[in-house]
Design an enzyme around this catalytic site. Structure first.
Site, PDB file in Angstrom:
ATOM      1  N   LYS A  80       0.861  -1.194   0.000  1.00  0.00           N
ATOM      2  CA  LYS A  80       0.000   0.000   0.000  1.00  0.00           C
ATOM      3  C   LYS A  80       0.893   1.239   0.000  1.00  0.00           C
ATOM      4  CE  LYS A  80      -3.851   1.624   2.990  1.00  0.00           C
ATOM      5  NZ  LYS A  80      -4.635   1.268   4.197  1.00  0.00           N
ATOM      6  N   SER A 155      -9.630   1.069   3.501  1.00  0.00           N
ATOM      7  CA  SER A 155      -8.844   1.929   2.651  1.00  0.00           C
ATOM      8  C   SER A 155      -7.801   1.178   1.831  1.00  0.00           C
ATOM      9  CB  SER A 155      -8.150   2.987   3.500  1.00  0.00           C
ATOM     10  OG  SER A 155      -7.194   2.389   4.360  1.00  0.00           O
ATOM     11  N   SER A 179      -9.488  -1.494   7.557  1.00  0.00           N
ATOM     12  CA  SER A 179      -8.969  -1.248   6.209  1.00  0.00           C
ATOM     13  C   SER A 179      -8.231  -2.404   5.545  1.00  0.00           C
ATOM     14  CB  SER A 179      -8.051  -0.035   6.220  1.00  0.00           C
ATOM     15  OG  SER A 179      -8.834   1.116   6.117  1.00  0.00           O
TER      16      SER A 179
HETATM   17  N1  GLN Z   1     -12.982   2.991   7.108  1.00  0.00           N
HETATM   18  C1  GLN Z   1     -12.421   3.416   8.333  1.00  0.00           C
HETATM   19  C2  GLN Z   1     -12.121   4.891   8.264  1.00  0.00           C
HETATM   20  O1  GLN Z   1     -12.463   5.490   7.322  1.00  0.00           O
HETATM   21  C3  GLN Z   1     -11.189   2.618   8.645  1.00  0.00           C
HETATM   22  C4  GLN Z   1      -9.994   3.048   7.900  1.00  0.00           C
HETATM   23  C5  GLN Z   1      -8.765   2.257   8.216  1.00  0.00           C
HETATM   24  O2  GLN Z   1      -8.820   1.181   8.801  1.00  0.00           O
HETATM   25  N2  GLN Z   1      -7.631   2.813   7.844  1.00  0.00           N
HETATM   26  O3  GLN Z   1     -11.553   5.457   9.146  1.00  0.00           O
END
Ligand code: GLN
Length: 488
Positions: A80, A155, A179
Site C-alpha cells: 500500500k 482503505s 482497512s
Molecule cells: N474505514 C475506516 C475509516 O475510514 C477505517 C480506515 C482504516 O482502517 N484505515 O476510518
C-alpha cells in the site's frame, strides 16, 4: 499454462528454490498483467518496472549461487502506498505527498527486502487511509475486479484488488478500523490485522497511532502466515511494538480444530445486515462445527458504541498526526504571500474533503471545553468495549462473525453520505478498539457473484489460532480458490 501471477507464495517458493521458474520470469508475468489489466482496475499508483526487474535478476543470481533467503525470496509484492519505500514515491494517495520520495524504508519494507522479495509497485488507497471504498484517493478510484462498477472496499482497496486480480502475489495493507479486512472481504482474499504491537509501525504514515496496525493481504491463509513470519516482531524504532517471541506461524496451520471453542457474538448478526452475508457466515460456522469445533453464542454488549467511539478517537489522533503536513518539511507547498497564508493554502489545496473533515472533527473533540465530553468519554467507552472481549475470551478460544454488513456497493452509492460509509466498518472497528487480531477470509458469494467474507477474532498475540481455524476452513472449502472473471 497457468499464469505464474495467479499462484500463491507457498506454491511459488519451492519452484523458485528448485529453479523450475526464475524470479525474472515471475516478475515479468506480473508486470505484464499489470500493464494489461490495471488501466481498468486502477490498483497501482506507481509501477516499479525497472527496479523490480533488477531486483528479480539479483534474486536469480543468488539462487544460482545457492544463497536461498527463504520463502519470500523473489515473490512480487505490492505494498500500500502508505509504507515508506526508499527511493520510491510514497503518496498516501494524497496530493500533499504527490511527489514525495522517502529517504528511508519502513521497518516492514526493510524486512521484506532482506527476505529478497520483489517490489513491483505501490498500490492505491483512500487518502491517508481514511475511507471504506477507495473513492477518497486523490488520484483515481479503484474498481472491484469482481464487478468493475463496484468499490473494492477501503482503505486498502488497491491492495485487495491487486491480489484478487493477480497483479501481485501478495500485498501489505494497514488497518485502523477495518482497512485490511473489509477490502479483503469485498474482493475475496485473505487479510490479517495483527494484534496491536505485533508488527512495527515505524515508517508507515500514521493515521491514528493507537489503532493502526500493518498486516498482510494474500491469496490464502498459508501465505498470510508466511508473510507474518517475516513482518512480526519487536522494533526498537516503534515503542508500541511489543517484545514477545514470534512463533513460526506456519507451524500450527495443520493442527486439528477438534474440540476448539468458537464464540458467535450475537450482536454481530443484527437485523439490518444483508441476509445473504449472514447466511453465508452461518454456513461457514456450520462447517467449523463439522470440523469438530464447538460453537457457543457469546455477547459483546457494548458493540453498538464502537463506531461512534472510533469516530472520536481516530479523527482526534489523525488531527494531531496530520499537523506535520504544513508545507515546510515535506510534500506540497502552496505559493503564498506570508507564512500563515502558506500554511492555510497548503492544507486547503493539499488535503481532500474527507481528510479535512477528519481534521476538523478531531480538532473539535480535543478542544478545551469539549475534551471531557467527547475524547475522555470515548476513551472510557473504549475500555468497556475491550472488557467485553476479555469476558468472551474467558469462555472461548476465538470468535467468528461477518467482516462487512454488505457485499461490495456501487461506486458513488455512499460517497455523498459519510455516515453510511462509516457504518461499513461496524464489525471491524471493535477489534481495533480492543487491539486484537482479526483475520478476514472468503466464505461465499451473493446472488450477483459478489464475494462474502468471514472474520475470526482472536486473543491478544494469538494469531496462530486464527490461522489454524482459517486454514482448516480453507482445506474443507473452495471459496479461496475462486478468481474474478477478468479478461483483457
Ligand atoms: N474505514 C475506516 C475509516 O475510514 C477505517 C480506515 C482504516 O482502517 N484505515 O476510518
Amino acid at each position: 499454462m497457468t499464469d505464474l501471477a495467479s499462484l500463491t507464495i507457498h506454491e511459488l517458493a519451492p519452484k523458485l528454490r528448485k529453479k523450475e521458474i526464475s524470479s525474472v520470469e515471475l516478475t515479468h508475468s506480473v508486470l505484464k498483467r499489470i500493464d494489461r489489466l490495471d488501466s481498468k482496475i486502477g490498483a497501482f499508483i506507481t509501477v516499479c518496472n525497472e527496479q523490480a526487474k533488477a531486483q528479480a535478476k539479483s534474486v536469480d543470481a543468488q539462487i544460482a549461487k545457492g544463497q536461498y533467503a527463504g520463502p519470500l525470496m523473489g515473490i512480487p509484492l505490492a505494498p500500500k502506498d502508505i509504507y515508506l519505500t526508499e527511493g520510491i514515491k510514497t503518496t498516501c494517495a494524497s496530493k500533499i505527498l504527490e511527489n514525495y520520495v522517502p529517504p528511508y524504508n519502513s521497518t516492514v519494507i526493510q524486512k521484506f527486502l532482506e527476505a529478497q522479495s520483489v517490489i513491483v509497485g505501490k498500490v492505491n488507497m483512500d487518502e491517508f487511509a481514511m475511507g471504506s471504498s477507495n473513492e477518497n484517493s486523490s488520484f483515481k478510484p479503484v474498481k472491484n475486479p469482481w464487478d468493475l462498477t463496484r468499490v473494492p472496499g477501503g482503505s486498502s482497496g488497491g491492495s485487495a484488488a491487486a491480489v484478487s486480480a493477480d497483479l501481485c502475489s501478495a500485498s501489505l495493507g494497514t488497518d485502523t478500523g477495518g482497512s485490511i479486512r473489509q477490502p479483503a472481504s469485498l474482493c475475496s482474499i485473505v487479510g490479517l490485522k495483527p494484534t496491536y504491537g505485533r508488527v512495527s509501525r515505524y515508517g508507515v504514515i500514521a493515521f491514528a497511532s493507537s489503532l493502526d496496525q500493518m498486516g498482510p493481504m494474500t491469496k490464502d491463509v498459508e501465505d498470510c502466515a508466511l508473510m507474518m513470519n517475516v513482518m512480526a516482531g519487536h522494533d526498537p524504532h516503534d515503542s508500541t511494538s511489543v517484545n514477545v517471541p514470534v512463533p513460526d506461524y506456519t507451524g500450527s496451520l495443520r493442527q486439528s480444530i477438534k474440540g476448539m471453542k468458537i464464540g458467535m457474538p450475537k450482536e454481530y448478526f443484527p437485523k439490518g445486515i444483508d441476509s445473504q452475508v449472514a447466511d453465508s457466515v452461518k454456513q461457514a460456522i456450520k462447517k467449523l462445527e463439522e470440523l469438530g469445533a464447538k460453537i457457543e453464542e457469546v455477547s459483546l454488549p457494548n458493540t453498538e458504541y464502537a463506531t461512534a467511539t472510533y469516530y472520536i478517537i481516530a479523527p482526534a489522533e489523525a488531527s494531531s498526526n496530520l499537523a506535520r503536513f504544513d508545507g515546510v518539511r515535506y510534500g506540497y507547498r502552496a505559493s503564498a504571500e506570508n507564512l500563515s497564508e502558506m500554511y492555510e493554502l497548503t492544507k486547503t489545496e493539499g488535503f481532500g474533503r474527507e481528510v479535512k473533515r477528519r481534521i476538523m472533527l478531531g480538532t473539535y473533540v480535543l478542544s478545551a471545553g469539549y475534551y471531557d465530553a467527547y475524547y475522555r468519554k470515548a476513551q472510557k467507552a473504549r475500555t468497556v468495549i475491550r472488557r467485553d472481549f476479555e469476558e468472551a475470551f474467558k469462555k472461548v478460544d476465538c470468535l467468528v462473525c461477518p467482516v462487512s454488513p454488505t457485499t461490495a456497493f456501487k461506486i458513488g452509492e455512499k460517497a455523498g453520505d459519510p455516515l453510511q460509509m462509516y457504518l461499513s466498518d461496524i464489525f471491524t472497528i471493535p477489534v481495533n478498539m480492543a487491539g486484537l487480531p482479526g483475520l478476514a477470509l472468503p466464505c461465499g458469494f451473493d446472488k450477483n457473484n459478489l464475494p462474502i467474507g468471514m472474520q475470526l477474532i482472536g486473543k491478544p498475540f494469538d494469531e496462530e489460532t486464527l490461522f489454524k481455524v482459517g486454514h482448516a476452513f480453507e482445506q474443507a472449502t473452495e471459496w479461496h480458490k475462486k478468481r474474478p472473471p477478468l479478461t483483457a
